[in-house]
Write an enzyme that holds these catalytic residues in place. Structure first.
Site, PDB file in Angstrom:
ATOM      1  N   SER A 147      11.397  61.695  64.124  1.00 39.77           N
ATOM      2  CA  SER A 147      10.918  62.264  65.392  1.00 39.77           C
ATOM      3  C   SER A 147       9.548  61.691  65.731  1.00 39.77           C
ATOM      4  O   SER A 147       8.542  62.406  65.788  1.00 39.77           O
ATOM      5  CB  SER A 147      10.867  63.788  65.275  1.00 39.77           C
ATOM      6  OG  SER A 147      12.115  64.307  64.888  1.00 39.77           O
TER       7      SER A 147
ATOM      8  N   ALA B 153       1.486  64.886  67.973  1.00 38.70           N
ATOM      9  CA  ALA B 153       0.723  65.723  67.043  1.00 38.70           C
ATOM     10  C   ALA B 153      -0.548  65.021  66.593  1.00 38.70           C
ATOM     11  O   ALA B 153      -1.625  65.640  66.513  1.00 38.70           O
ATOM     12  CB  ALA B 153       1.584  66.082  65.834  1.00 38.70           C
TER      13      ALA B 153
ATOM     14  N   GLY C  81       8.177  60.541  68.461  1.00 39.82           N
ATOM     15  CA  GLY C  81       7.494  61.028  69.655  1.00 39.82           C
ATOM     16  C   GLY C  81       6.707  62.293  69.381  1.00 39.82           C
ATOM     17  O   GLY C  81       5.547  62.435  69.801  1.00 39.82           O
ATOM     18  N   ASP C  82       7.317  63.223  68.668  1.00 43.18           N
ATOM     19  CA  ASP C  82       6.623  64.464  68.309  1.00 43.18           C
ATOM     20  C   ASP C  82       5.432  64.180  67.400  1.00 43.18           C
ATOM     21  O   ASP C  82       4.353  64.759  67.569  1.00 43.18           O
ATOM     22  CB  ASP C  82       7.591  65.411  67.599  1.00 43.18           C
ATOM     23  CG  ASP C  82       8.645  65.970  68.521  1.00 43.18           C
ATOM     24  OD1 ASP C  82       8.292  66.742  69.426  1.00 43.18           O
ATOM     25  OD2 ASP C  82       9.822  65.640  68.350  1.00 43.18           O
ATOM     26  N   THR C  83       5.629  63.307  66.426  1.00 44.64           N
ATOM     27  CA  THR C  83       4.562  63.033  65.471  1.00 44.64           C
ATOM     28  C   THR C  83       3.389  62.330  66.130  1.00 44.64           C
ATOM     29  O   THR C  83       2.224  62.643  65.859  1.00 44.64           O
ATOM     30  CB  THR C  83       5.104  62.194  64.308  1.00 44.64           C
ATOM     31  OG1 THR C  83       6.205  62.878  63.707  1.00 44.64           O
ATOM     32  CG2 THR C  83       4.037  61.974  63.260  1.00 44.64           C
TER      33      THR C  83
END
Length: 401
Positions: free
Chosen positions: A170, A177, A172-174
Site C-alpha cells: 500500500s 503517512a 500510496g498510504d505509506t
C-alpha cells in the site's frame, strides 16, 4: 522488546490517533517508535479493521502487531456525545491529532480545527484524506490505490502495453503517512520556536504519490512527453534493468560512465566498454537494447549468486530480487537490527521489521506490543481525571469498551 537507556527523540509528545487502516496509523506508528505517547481511538466492537486484515494468528492480524506497537488503545463509540466529550478532553492535553477520515467527519462531531484550536491552541492537526480538505474532489472516497493512480504511479507500473499493476504494497498510504510525519515534525518545530501556535497539516494521498514522481511533469511541460510504462527498466538511464539468471533475476545498475566500463569488462564485452559512442549516458540510451541484450546473454549463463559475486568484484551495483524468506535469512538485515522479535500480548513471538531511520543519539525503540481492543481505556480515562464510578457508568452505557 528493545531495552535502551538512551533518550527518545519525541519523549513528552502526546499523540491522539483517530485514523484507521494504514495512512494515519502508519504515521502514528512512526511517531511512537521515537518516543511519542500514542493514544489510539478505536470504535467499540470491532476496532480498527486492520486487526483482521491478511493473515490472522490467534484472532489478530500479524500486520496489526507492527502497525500498532507502542500504542495505547481506547475504545469509544464516537456516535455518542459522551464519547465525543472524552475525545475533546484527551485532545485538550495533546500535542498532535492524527485523523484520516473523509473530510467533514470531524466537523460533524463538533471537532473542526477551529473548535479544537479554541480548546488547545498549540494542537498540531494532521488530516490525511484521498483528495485533501479542499478542491472539487474533496468529498469523493479515496483509498491508497486510487491515490497511486491519480498521482501518476500506476500508469508506470507495468510492462509496455500491459495492464498497470500494484506495486505490491500500500505504497500510496505509506507515502502519505511519511509526508504526514514530516509535516508533524515541522509543525512541532515551528510551534517551539514561534510562540506555541499549532496548525493544520493537509495531506492528500494522490499528492504524496505525485510528490515522488520525479521529472514526470517537467518533461511533459518542456517537451510534451508523456512518460510511459517501461517494465523493469529505468527510462532514459542506461543500463539499468532486471536480467534473467539460471535461477532467478538480478537487477544491475551500470549507468555511471566508469561503472559501465567495468560492467562491460565483467560480462566479456570489452568492445562495448571501449566504444566511444557509449562513453556517456546519452549514447548508451540510444543503444540500450543492444546493451541489455549483452548483459542478459551473460547473466543467463550464471546463477544469481554467481552474478552477484562477479559484479561485486567489479564494483558494479547489483542486487537479487528478495523474497520474504531472503529478507528473513539475510545477515545484513540482522546485523542492522532490521529484524526484531516482538512478543504479542497473547504471548506469541513474531519477527517484525526493525525501525527506520536510525538515529545515533535518540534511536527508535519498541517499548510495548500492539494492544488488544480497549486495553488502555480505563488507564487513559483515569489519567484524564475520570473516576472509577464514571468509567463504570460509561461502560454500562456502551460509550466505552
Amino acid at each position: 522488546m528493545q531495552e535502551t537507556t538512551t533518550p527518545a527523540a519525541l519523549a513528552g509528545v502526546r499523540v491522539i490517533e483517530m485514523g484507521q487502516l494504514i495512512a494515519g496509523p502508519f504515521c502514528g506508528k512512526t511517531l511512537g517508535e521515537f518516543g511519542a505517547e500514542v493514544i489510539k481511538i478505536e470504535a467499540v466492537g470491532a476496532g480498527d479493521p486492520l486487526r483482521n486484515w491478511r493473515l490472522i494468528k490467534n484472532g489478530t492480524s500479524v500486520w496489526w502487531q507492527v502497525q500498532s506497537r507502542n500504542k495505547k488503545s481506547v475504545a469509544l463509540d464516537l456516535r455518542q456525545a459522551e464519547a465525543q466529550d472524552i475525545v475533546r478532553r484527551l485532545i485538550a492535553e495533546a500535542d498532535v491529532l492524527i485523523e484520516n477520515f473523509r473530510p467533514g467527519t470531524l466537523e460533524g462531531w463538533g471537532m473542526s480545527p477551529e473548535e479544537l484550536h479554541a480548546l488547545n491552541p498549540g494542537l498540531v492537526i494532521l488530516r490525511i484524506s484521498g483528495y485533501g480538505q479542499t478542491g472539487p474532489y474533496r468529498d469523493l472516497p479515496g483509498f491508497g490505490v486510487i491515490g497511486e493512480a491519480m498521482g501518476g504511479l500506476r500508469h508506470l507500473t507495468a510492462e509496455p502495453g500491459r495492464v498497470p499493476v500494484r506495486v505490491g504494497v500500500s505504497i500510496g498510504d505509506t507515502l502519505a503517512a511519511l509526508h504526514g510525519a514530516i509535516g508533524v515534525m515541522m509543525a512541532l518545530y515551528h510551534r517551539k520556536v514561534n510562540g506555541g501556535a499549532g496548525q493544520v497539516i493537509d495531506v492528500a494521498l494522490h499528492e504524496a504519490v505525485f510528490n515522488c514522481m520525479e521529472s514526470l511533469i517537467p518533461e511533459y511541460s518542456a517537451f510534451g512527453v508523456v512518460r510511459e510504462a517501461a517494465g523493469s527498466a529505468l527510462p532514459g538511464i542506461a543500463p539499468s534493468n532486471a536480467y534473467p539468471c539460471q535461477d532467478g533475476w538480478v537487477l544491475v545498475a551500470g549507468n555511471g560512465d566508469s561503472i559501465f566500463k567495468r560492467l562491460m569488462a565483467a560480462v566479456g564485452r570489452q568492445d562495448l566498454a571501449d566504444d566511444p559512442q557509449l562513453a556517456d549516458n546519452a549514447g548508451r540510451v540510444a543503444r540500450v537494447a543492444e546493451i541489455d541484450a549483452a548483459i542478459g546473454a551473460w547473466t543467463a549463463t550464471l546463477t544469481v549468486a554467481q552474478v552477484m559475486e562477479r559484479l561485486a568484484a567489479a564494483r558494479v551495483p547489483a542486487g537479487k530480487v528478495y523474497t520474504a524468506r531472503d529478507i528473513a535469512e539475510d545477515p545484513h538485515y540482522q546485523a542492522r537490527d532490521m529484524l526484531l522479535t516482538q512478543q504479542t500480548r497473547d504471548g506469541d513471538e513474531v519477527t517484525v521489521p526493525g525501525i527506520c531511520p536510525k538515529l545515533s543519539a535518540t534511536p527508535g525503540t519498541i517499548r510495548s506490543s500492539a494492544p488488544r481492543l480497549g486495553d488502555d481505556t480505563d488507564a487513559v480515562l483515569a489519567e484524564a481525571g475520570l473516576t472509577q464510578e464514571q468509567i463504570a457508568l460509561l461502560r454500562g452505557k456502551g460509550v466505552i469498551q
